[in-house]
Scaffold this motif. Structure first.
Motif, PDB file in Angstrom:
ATOM      1  N   THR A 204      30.879  37.915  37.201  1.00  0.00           N
ATOM      2  CA  THR A 204      31.955  38.597  37.920  1.00  0.00           C
ATOM      3  C   THR A 204      31.666  40.086  37.884  1.00  0.00           C
ATOM      4  O   THR A 204      31.350  40.624  36.822  1.00  0.00           O
ATOM      5  CB  THR A 204      33.315  38.387  37.229  1.00  0.00           C
ATOM      6  N   ILE A 227      31.057  41.039  34.081  1.00  0.00           N
ATOM      7  CA  ILE A 227      31.004  40.093  32.962  1.00  0.00           C
ATOM      8  C   ILE A 227      29.995  39.015  33.311  1.00  0.00           C
ATOM      9  O   ILE A 227      30.037  38.461  34.414  1.00  0.00           O
ATOM     10  CB  ILE A 227      32.369  39.415  32.724  1.00  0.00           C
ATOM     11  N   GLU A 229      28.929  35.451  31.723  1.00  0.00           N
ATOM     12  CA  GLU A 229      29.078  34.390  30.719  1.00  0.00           C
ATOM     13  C   GLU A 229      27.794  33.597  30.648  1.00  0.00           C
ATOM     14  O   GLU A 229      27.198  33.292  31.689  1.00  0.00           O
ATOM     15  CB  GLU A 229      30.152  33.401  31.164  1.00  0.00           C
ATOM     16  N   LYS A 338      34.190  37.628  44.648  1.00  0.00           N
ATOM     17  CA  LYS A 338      34.340  36.321  44.017  1.00  0.00           C
ATOM     18  C   LYS A 338      33.626  36.244  42.680  1.00  0.00           C
ATOM     19  O   LYS A 338      32.617  36.924  42.457  1.00  0.00           O
ATOM     20  CB  LYS A 338      33.765  35.235  44.939  1.00  0.00           C
ATOM     21  N   LYS A 339      34.141  35.411  41.829  1.00  0.00           N
ATOM     22  CA  LYS A 339      33.453  35.051  40.595  1.00  0.00           C
ATOM     23  C   LYS A 339      32.451  33.965  40.955  1.00  0.00           C
ATOM     24  O   LYS A 339      32.806  33.000  41.628  1.00  0.00           O
ATOM     25  CB  LYS A 339      34.474  34.513  39.596  1.00  0.00           C
ATOM     26  N   ASP A 341      30.064  30.909  39.841  1.00  0.00           N
ATOM     27  CA  ASP A 341      29.915  29.953  38.747  1.00  0.00           C
ATOM     28  C   ASP A 341      28.578  29.233  38.841  1.00  0.00           C
ATOM     29  O   ASP A 341      28.064  28.992  39.940  1.00  0.00           O
ATOM     30  CB  ASP A 341      31.057  28.930  38.786  1.00  0.00           C
ATOM     31  N   GLU A 351      31.313  26.933  46.411  1.00  0.00           N
ATOM     32  CA  GLU A 351      32.752  27.012  46.556  1.00  0.00           C
ATOM     33  C   GLU A 351      33.414  25.645  46.669  1.00  0.00           C
ATOM     34  O   GLU A 351      34.279  25.287  45.881  1.00  0.00           O
ATOM     35  CB  GLU A 351      33.075  27.803  47.827  1.00  0.00           C
ATOM     36  N   ARG A 355      35.963  24.417  43.869  1.00  0.00           N
ATOM     37  CA  ARG A 355      37.387  24.556  44.083  1.00  0.00           C
ATOM     38  C   ARG A 355      38.117  23.252  44.291  1.00  0.00           C
ATOM     39  O   ARG A 355      39.283  23.227  44.606  1.00  0.00           O
ATOM     40  CB  ARG A 355      37.642  25.477  45.290  1.00  0.00           C
TER      41      ARG A 355
END
Lengths: 356, 356, 356, 356
Positions: A204, A227, A229, A338-339, A341, A351, A355
């Protein structure tokens, strides 16, 4: 008499000229035999500072690669040529030290990696200078030694001094954006301290343009926060800025389960402190080079040593590409809002999937 | 309901007013029942800040001593009255907390000590505030705990912020000179850390007038440096100054055979740091009170507690006199230009003897 | 091709070997053509580290001075030979960089000075390394620039890390004592910041043996404190120690009428800080060389540059002798227990005179 | 005689007992007339520390509210009762100082706010202690004064010392999670420095359980990192941890367009530094109260003053609710793994909308 590595430098701009002098004057086991830069200013500078010491100047990169006995090339010109010149040198069977980044594009980086992998006998190094800095190395040794337990959280920032001109704006055109240009160092540190095989779980990034609104045209910002992760319970978070007033401030902290290490949490230009009206004041490094000059010199010397003694380089080329990849994900996150993943293999989760 | 110590303060000048408020507001087990100061300004201040809370104001010291139920007196007026008021209070059977110094003259100090010794049931304390400071206490505890081995060398300084007026010159008339006024705190620290029974071996002091040439008329200086040797292999050296630009800086370091402790080596007014053009800057305490406010409050509370609970005071009155004695030797050394030598009983070795 | 200074190093002990490498590897305009040290260990070291790079090794100093084309000699062997070798080199018409001190005896120093003055075309430099340290130079530039007003008080210390062996005791035989060996650097700083022509007014020194009682046999101490008054209202005070636990700590503060500068008030080995049980900790330089390595390299380069470009050396040889003189006065004060007084011409005032 | 505010404290647990003593002993204009806590331990403590000084103890909150003359209540018991007790006190027409948080649930907070708004003559304060800390206030004053330009980026962390027990796990049941419990202070700081009316644009939070895996059952983590974007070009990013080894470390930096302010970037327990084998070490505050004790005392005094002198409170109750709201959004982001987006009115943008 001892054998000295025959080195050439490509690019005699600010950083290239420094590399040239490092090899010429501060790398005892190397000899700067050639240098390439077509610009008249660079040629003039080379005539004064390199030629008298035996360095041959070239205005043609291909010609330089043919310099008799040449063994290694330092690619230090403009970013957009890094990858092509590196590949060309590899193909000419030269060892290469390429200034970071190889490229601001992941696919191009991967092309370089493939070229290198085809010539496994060559040493190809991407110059992440912090890897050669004595303080970072000390911190890493202490970490490996278990002094902070398991490294879990990293905070790292690359912050430039404010410049009262349009340098940062012009530079944004090809820098890849603040996350790729500046934070790539911090990302690389995360990979170093967390393990080169760490898999990203999410990215992010946000940012603002506080002093250089013209950066917006390039989708860039002058202050960025991100960030990253990693799978396995680790998090790195980053800050980058182009508007520090006191000077360059590159600070890292590594928080382990049993302690914390900071690197340059209290920047200082030298050992002087002024006690004056207003309090106690110390000056701060003004530029990246103020802070990392000695690291660059160590880089030159170790690159030379690894070739002459056929030792392994201190880190792999593939790591440099991983860092650019993460930097590019930050840029995407910034620009899309957007974050992002990723699954446990590191593949981005689209997405639709994410989602549902 | 609990019993509260009935306290009076003599002198409502700058420091006296602070003592009054400390007892009124920040010493839960004490009650400020009376205050004495004949000056109209002090009376006015008292009417506003003390009377409404139940403190009776006096313009006559003798009268105040007769205040019904009064148990203890804080002597905090001008230095030249410290000794007389303390003796008077002792004779009126009151416990006394006297601001430092008891007197700038050794014989007068000794008179107070004798008066106190005649009333052993009374607590008579000379206010060496650093003895109540949490950092000094922590350093002392660590020292006693053996963390630096045997304390061997002490460096200590009391340095005031420069004032652009004639305060220091006027004050020199009765301050006893910079060594007695300022360094007396440092001397007291040496006696604390080296042992109250340390015997002086030699005293050397020098000084200059760099900002306040008018101090010369009083035989005083605005920067003083002194060495005090003690028998048994210990040395303390001191600095005092009236011309610091950043603020008050009182720093001590205790060098032991196995480590070193510093107290306030890096003075700071608070926890704020400014990163600005010119570097990183922090502000510094401006006055003695900025630095030691909390120590004064602790002093009030412990003085109160020692009386109410009949505990021993944290240090002896005789120590305060020893400190003044050494301070006066420094002044003598400064003014005569000689090093003063003392034998192992602490008796001064006269020139004739010393030089044969 | 450019001309490089032809340099030889005499003495390949710890410091000599470093000088040799500085000239070999880190002084681009110099060439280390010869080195002298008769000891087998030194010869072995030289064969490995110098000979392969073209340096000829000698076991005879006279022979080395005859090395073809030799221009300059670095005298870096044992202290007791410094003066003789320097004079010999001067007489052989070589430029000289001599490690400090020229000698621990004033008269011998003066002999060297005379030899040098007979050959004014030669550059003869005594290696006070702090003069080449970037932080000291920055502090001096700020001072000259008026940033602290008139320098008035200097505090300076040279403190070695404790060693759990008999090195310091053995070394005391010929070191000249802690004041000449260690504080001579601090004295030199006082002369630098206060002015090379400063005239001493008084010298007082005391000391103790806290960790190395065997130093007493040489009249030496392991902790020394001294005050040097200068005519014209300036005072320097010094501390030296052989028992620091954390590491080498060489700190200076210059107190001016309008501000204060500190150099290395907060020693740090690098930029790492550990947050761990017990608090925040940073490591400290362990040795003099840890602290001043870069200064030594600058020294080599500037010595080379001054010769090649016929520039003036950054400071005069006579200053080095003045520093030794003051150091010797400290030793005398320590050993006699007396304060030494000097008149405004710098001549010592004899007892009879001083005490009437 | 002056009028003193008649205060009661509800809850005599760790923090409540401190509040009680602050009002009893360190708030000159207040009188602690009553205290409520039904637990036998608390009653025993109260009997020893409060009753002798005139405080009446209650085991029933309603009864306490009826204490004759009672004007104000400090709500300092367990978090889950904060809101109910505050509302009850408001309805009984008492001023209230409620420990943070009012509640870990936004709707409950809003209920309190409504109750307070129905009695505009009452002072209702939520105890964000950092708002009363001298260093934060100094930083805010400098910021308002323009010393860093426009505040743009805030980094702030609340990090607890590691505890070798299950305190943090047990506490997680009702703490609201690390973001609401710990970072709520940092969020409040962002609102303070960026402006109370700042509108959140996005919230992203991640975290890990590195030392307390049992936190997972409560959806909580022991290390959290979060980014809060605000409309108008401002970003705050936060860190919280339960595993610091050196001690409590609450640090903030405010990066403005023209400078940076840090608060507690270099935590220190006191002014002592140890020079020892291993380096230079200083201790660090161990607990939140070590760091903020004086701020709590200032809070008591200013709350008292605002009531007695009918002044405006230093900040609004609605701000406290805004901080909890943002904290809860962080928790949601952590638990859903999603970045939360908000429109310019601060309304959350729902997925469907956001992703089209």
């Amino acid at each position: 008499m001892v054998r000295k590595l025959q080195v050439a430098v490509s690019g005699l701009g600010r950083m290239g000229a420094r590399h040239a002098l490092h090899f010429l004057e501060r790398t005892p086991r190397a000899e700067l035999v050639a240098a390439f830069d077509p610009s008249p200013e660079a040629q003039a500078w080379g005539k004064q500072h390199l030629e008298p010491y035996g360095t041959k100047l070239y205005t043609d990169y291909d010609e330089m690669l043919k310099h008799p006995g040449l063994e290694a090339v330092v690619v230090a010109g403009i970013t957009t040529e890094h990858a092509a010149q590196t590949v060309q040198a590899i193909e000419a069977d030269k060892h290469v030290l390429c200034e970071k980044p190889l490229s601001t594009k992941v696919e191009i980086c991967e092309g370089v990696l493939e070229a290198a992998q085809r010539k496994p006998h060559l040493k190809v190094l991407c110059g992440f200078s912090r890897r050669f800095d004595a303080s970072y190395r000390d911190a890493f040794a202490k970490t490996i030694n278990g002094e902070i337990g398991r490294p879990t959280i990293m905070r790292s920032q690359t912050c430039d001094k404010f410049r009262d001109d349009d340098y940062f704006v012009k530079y944004a055109k090809f820098s890849g954006g603040i996350f790729v240009d500046a934070n790539v160092h911090d990302i690389d540190l995360a990979l170093w301290f967390f393990g080169q095989d760490s898999i990203v779980k999410s990215v992010t990034a946000v940012g603002v343009t506080a002093r250089y609104p013209d950066l917006k045209q390039y989708g860039d910002v002058d202050n960025g926060v991100a960030i990253v992760e990693f799978w396995g319970g680790r998090v790195a978070y980053f800050f980058s800025s182009r508007m520090m007033m006191a000077g360059q401030q590159d600070t890292t902290e590594v928080i382990g389960t049993h302690g914390k290490i900071t690197i340059n949490a209290n920047p200082a230009f030298n050992l002087v402190e002024m006690h004056e009206l207003g309090g106690v004041r110390r000056e701060v490094d003004q530029t990246y080079y103020d802070r990392f000059e000695q690291a660059f010199v160590t880089e030159s010397n170790e690159f030379t040593e690894c070739i002459l003694d056929d030792k392994e380089l201190p880190f792999k080329l593939s790591g440099a590409i991983q860092a650019v990849k993460i930097g590019c994900a930050m840029v995407e996150s910034l620009q899309t809002g957007k974050k992002l993943d990723f699954d446990e293999t590191g593949a981005q989760i689209k997405e639709e999937k994410a989602r549902l």
